[in-house]
Design an enzyme around this catalytic site. Sequence first.
Site, PDB file in Angstrom:
ATOM      1  N   ARG A  99     114.544  99.040  57.968  1.00  0.00           N
ATOM      2  CA  ARG A  99     113.137  99.116  57.582  1.00  0.00           C
ATOM      3  C   ARG A  99     112.592 100.478  57.952  1.00  0.00           C
ATOM      4  O   ARG A  99     112.637 100.871  59.120  1.00  0.00           O
ATOM      5  CB  ARG A  99     112.333  98.029  58.308  1.00  0.00           C
ATOM      6  CG  ARG A  99     110.826  98.144  58.134  1.00  0.00           C
ATOM      7  CD  ARG A  99     110.085  97.142  58.998  1.00  0.00           C
ATOM      8  NE  ARG A  99     108.641  97.227  58.817  1.00  0.00           N
ATOM      9  CZ  ARG A  99     107.773  97.414  59.807  1.00  0.00           C
ATOM     10  NH1 ARG A  99     108.206  97.535  61.063  1.00  0.00           N
ATOM     11  NH2 ARG A  99     106.483  97.491  59.564  1.00  0.00           N
ATOM     12  N   HIS A 143     102.512 103.090  57.140  1.00  0.00           N
ATOM     13  CA  HIS A 143     102.655 102.912  58.590  1.00  0.00           C
ATOM     14  C   HIS A 143     101.812 103.977  59.282  1.00  0.00           C
ATOM     15  O   HIS A 143     102.309 104.825  60.020  1.00  0.00           O
ATOM     16  CB  HIS A 143     104.129 103.008  58.997  1.00  0.00           C
ATOM     17  CG  HIS A 143     104.434 102.359  60.323  1.00  0.00           C
ATOM     18  ND1 HIS A 143     105.375 101.361  60.474  1.00  0.00           N
ATOM     19  CD2 HIS A 143     103.922 102.570  61.562  1.00  0.00           C
ATOM     20  CE1 HIS A 143     105.440 101.001  61.762  1.00  0.00           C
ATOM     21  NE2 HIS A 143     104.561 101.719  62.440  1.00  0.00           N
ATOM     22  N   GLU A 188     100.733  96.444  60.119  1.00  0.00           N
ATOM     23  CA  GLU A 188      99.744  96.173  61.153  1.00  0.00           C
ATOM     24  C   GLU A 188      98.336  96.696  60.837  1.00  0.00           C
ATOM     25  O   GLU A 188      97.810  97.597  61.527  1.00  0.00           O
ATOM     26  CB  GLU A 188     100.216  96.721  62.497  1.00  0.00           C
ATOM     27  CG  GLU A 188     101.534  96.158  62.936  1.00  0.00           C
ATOM     28  CD  GLU A 188     101.889  96.504  64.367  1.00  0.00           C
ATOM     29  OE1 GLU A 188     101.250  97.376  64.962  1.00  0.00           O
ATOM     30  OE2 GLU A 188     102.808  95.873  64.890  1.00  0.00           O
ATOM     31  N   ASN A 310     105.443  91.293  63.454  1.00  0.00           N
ATOM     32  CA  ASN A 310     105.728  92.163  64.596  1.00  0.00           C
ATOM     33  C   ASN A 310     105.271  91.442  65.856  1.00  0.00           C
ATOM     34  O   ASN A 310     104.081  91.148  66.001  1.00  0.00           O
ATOM     35  CB  ASN A 310     104.980  93.504  64.474  1.00  0.00           C
ATOM     36  CG  ASN A 310     105.537  94.391  63.382  1.00  0.00           C
ATOM     37  OD1 ASN A 310     106.503  94.025  62.721  1.00  0.00           O
ATOM     38  ND2 ASN A 310     104.938  95.553  63.196  1.00  0.00           N
ATOM     39  N   TYR A 312     105.617  91.403  70.137  1.00  0.00           N
ATOM     40  CA  TYR A 312     106.046  92.065  71.373  1.00  0.00           C
ATOM     41  C   TYR A 312     105.752  91.215  72.601  1.00  0.00           C
ATOM     42  O   TYR A 312     106.544  91.137  73.521  1.00  0.00           O
ATOM     43  CB  TYR A 312     105.397  93.446  71.500  1.00  0.00           C
ATOM     44  CG  TYR A 312     105.990  94.433  70.524  1.00  0.00           C
ATOM     45  CD1 TYR A 312     105.504  94.533  69.219  1.00  0.00           C
ATOM     46  CD2 TYR A 312     107.068  95.235  70.881  1.00  0.00           C
ATOM     47  CE1 TYR A 312     106.061  95.420  68.309  1.00  0.00           C
ATOM     48  CE2 TYR A 312     107.632  96.131  69.983  1.00  0.00           C
ATOM     49  CZ  TYR A 312     107.119  96.212  68.692  1.00  0.00           C
ATOM     50  OH  TYR A 312     107.667  97.089  67.793  1.00  0.00           O
ATOM     51  N   GLU A 376     109.433  93.739  63.534  1.00  0.00           N
ATOM     52  CA  GLU A 376     109.507  94.515  64.778  1.00  0.00           C
ATOM     53  C   GLU A 376     109.554  93.585  65.983  1.00  0.00           C
ATOM     54  O   GLU A 376     108.781  92.625  66.048  1.00  0.00           O
ATOM     55  CB  GLU A 376     108.289  95.439  64.969  1.00  0.00           C
ATOM     56  CG  GLU A 376     108.264  96.646  64.093  1.00  0.00           C
ATOM     57  CD  GLU A 376     107.064  97.540  64.366  1.00  0.00           C
ATOM     58  OE1 GLU A 376     106.578  97.601  65.520  1.00  0.00           O
ATOM     59  OE2 GLU A 376     106.566  98.146  63.400  1.00  0.00           O
TER      60      GLU A 376
HETATM   61  C1  LIG Z   1     101.578  95.077  70.574  1.00  0.00           C
HETATM   62  O1  LIG Z   1     102.460  95.941  69.910  1.00  0.00           O
HETATM   63  C2  LIG Z   1     102.178  96.180  68.530  1.00  0.00           C
HETATM   64  O2  LIG Z   1     102.324  95.039  67.771  1.00  0.00           O
HETATM   65  C3  LIG Z   1     103.100  97.249  68.074  1.00  0.00           C
HETATM   66  C4  LIG Z   1     104.110  97.836  68.784  1.00  0.00           C
HETATM   67  N1  LIG Z   1     104.615  98.798  67.976  1.00  0.00           N
HETATM   68  C5  LIG Z   1     103.920  98.802  66.811  1.00  0.00           C
HETATM   69  N2  LIG Z   1     103.019  97.818  66.870  1.00  0.00           N
HETATM   70  C6  LIG Z   1     104.067  99.796  65.705  1.00  0.00           C
HETATM   71  O3  LIG Z   1     104.291  99.143  64.464  1.00  0.00           O
HETATM   72  C7  LIG Z   1     105.168 100.805  66.010  1.00  0.00           C
HETATM   73  O4  LIG Z   1     104.919 101.956  65.228  1.00  0.00           O
HETATM   74  C8  LIG Z   1     105.208 101.091  67.515  1.00  0.00           C
HETATM   75  O5  LIG Z   1     106.088 102.147  67.811  1.00  0.00           O
HETATM   76  C9  LIG Z   1     105.656  99.811  68.235  1.00  0.00           C
HETATM   77  C10 LIG Z   1     105.867  99.988  69.732  1.00  0.00           C
HETATM   78  O6  LIG Z   1     104.645 100.228  70.351  1.00  0.00           O
END
Ligand SMILES: CO[C@H](O)c1c[n+]2c([nH]1)[C@H](O)[C@@H](O)[C@H](O)[C@H]2CO
Length: 468
Positions: A99, A143, A188, A310, A312, A376
């Site tokens: 991706r 992005h 996002e 995505n 985290y 992600e």
């Molecule tokens: C809470 O984290 C977010 O969902 C998020 C984390 N991240 C992201 N979004 C972005 O899509 C990426 O470009 C970042 O590099 C990556 C790491 O920070």
Amino acid sequence: CDTEWGGEDMTVSAEKSYEIQDSGVLTFPEGFVWGAATAAYQIEGAAREDGRGPSIWDTFSRTPGKVHAGHTGDVACDHYHRYPDDVRIMRDLGLAAYRFSVSWPRVQPDGSGPANPRGLDFYDRLVDELRENGITPIVTLYHWDLPQTLEDRGGWTNRETAERFAEYAAITHARLGDRVETWTTLNEPWCSAFLGYASGIHAPGRAEPALGFTAAHHLLLGHGLAVQALRASGAGKVGITLNLSPVISDDAEAAAIVDGLQNRIFLDPVLRGEYPADVVEHARRFTDWSFVRDGDLEIISRPTDLLGVNYYHPQTVAARAGEPANPVYPGSEGIAFGGADAPRTAMGWPVQPFGLTDLLLRLARDYPGTPLLITENGAAFDDVVEDGEVHDVGRLSYLDGHLRAAHAAIQGGADLRGYLVWSLLDNFEWAEGYRKRFGIVHVDYGTQRRTPKDSALWYSEVVRRNGL
Ligand SMILES: CO[C@H](O)c1c[n+]2c([nH]1)[C@H](O)[C@@H](O)[C@H](O)[C@H]2CO
């Protein structure tokens, strides 16, 4: 950029293997898509090459105090020139999909008008290199690197940007659509809107809560118009990527507010064709929502083929009298964020894999019928290169736990089609610059040497076995 070595400029392939100890094998469904993810501004570099125009991140990263140590994406991982090496690493790791995002200001330097053929030529080369190496390209159209010229006209607070985005989508698909089947429009929109316009933490650095809602709507409108344009151009699979977090709280009201501002404000328009009533009411202190026009929600909710997720970490919140609003969640006065009792990554984010299971099952329950793709998931840790190796146990453990959580969600009925680790390479981590490393492949920014970390070797074995 930090330089660990003065080593020669070469790329190490992943010839070592990483044995997974059989601790109960978890097998993913046949055809589960394993890959990695990146984004243009974070890895490409070549910021002024072949006609690329400036983006809001070129501007923002040059604004003193906005990005750690004044880091910029001018060079990044030099992927624009080194993409054959990076594709070779993906091939050696056995990845099935990659991706990446297309840089709008490479394709249209001013965000509108005729395409810049040299900008499209790069993505032609990249897509062909991927396919020649048996790797399926998955394209993100946006992005975060909005052409600065469009921001000068209001950016995502200007409805016309949504229309320009659809034109850009059509131009890009016309060039790549014969070889790229899977497209996501936005990465996002929550970050673009509430980090970029409501709080100023990200580009373009505007900090007006009301603008967050206006920008969110025009981003969603851009998504819907782009879906229409992609369909008209014969696109295969089309979707959107959202950053979604389950909310953990003892206070139902606080949880509902944060869930609405983070998750439902995007999920409901795209998948249900309406804004959630509680969010509309909550935001009335900032906006009258007059930017929503008749027919917009029908456009925004055009059917899609997948939802990019995505994930985290969850959001842990509590009701706390007197707590000031979190600027990225307008109207969150009285809500305290954080406090999870969990290990942390180098970003300070809690490691709570169960949140991924909860999220995927919630999506399956509340928004049934949409195939899910983890676009992600990953973690930053402070990596050290030792004798040409990176023993990133923390990242490997994070990934292991989250793959087990994803597997549990599949067992629970979630229609999860694949997993793309964030990220293939260490890269420009937005306001953190290069000091935070998310890659499964280490990048020495001084020499551009790539070194697959233990997590990459482990992930390669997971891919090979289609399981843990
Ligand atoms: C809470 O984290 C977010 O969902 C998020 C984390 N991240 C992201 N979004 C972005 O899509 C990426 O470009 C970042 O590099 C990556 C790491 O920070």
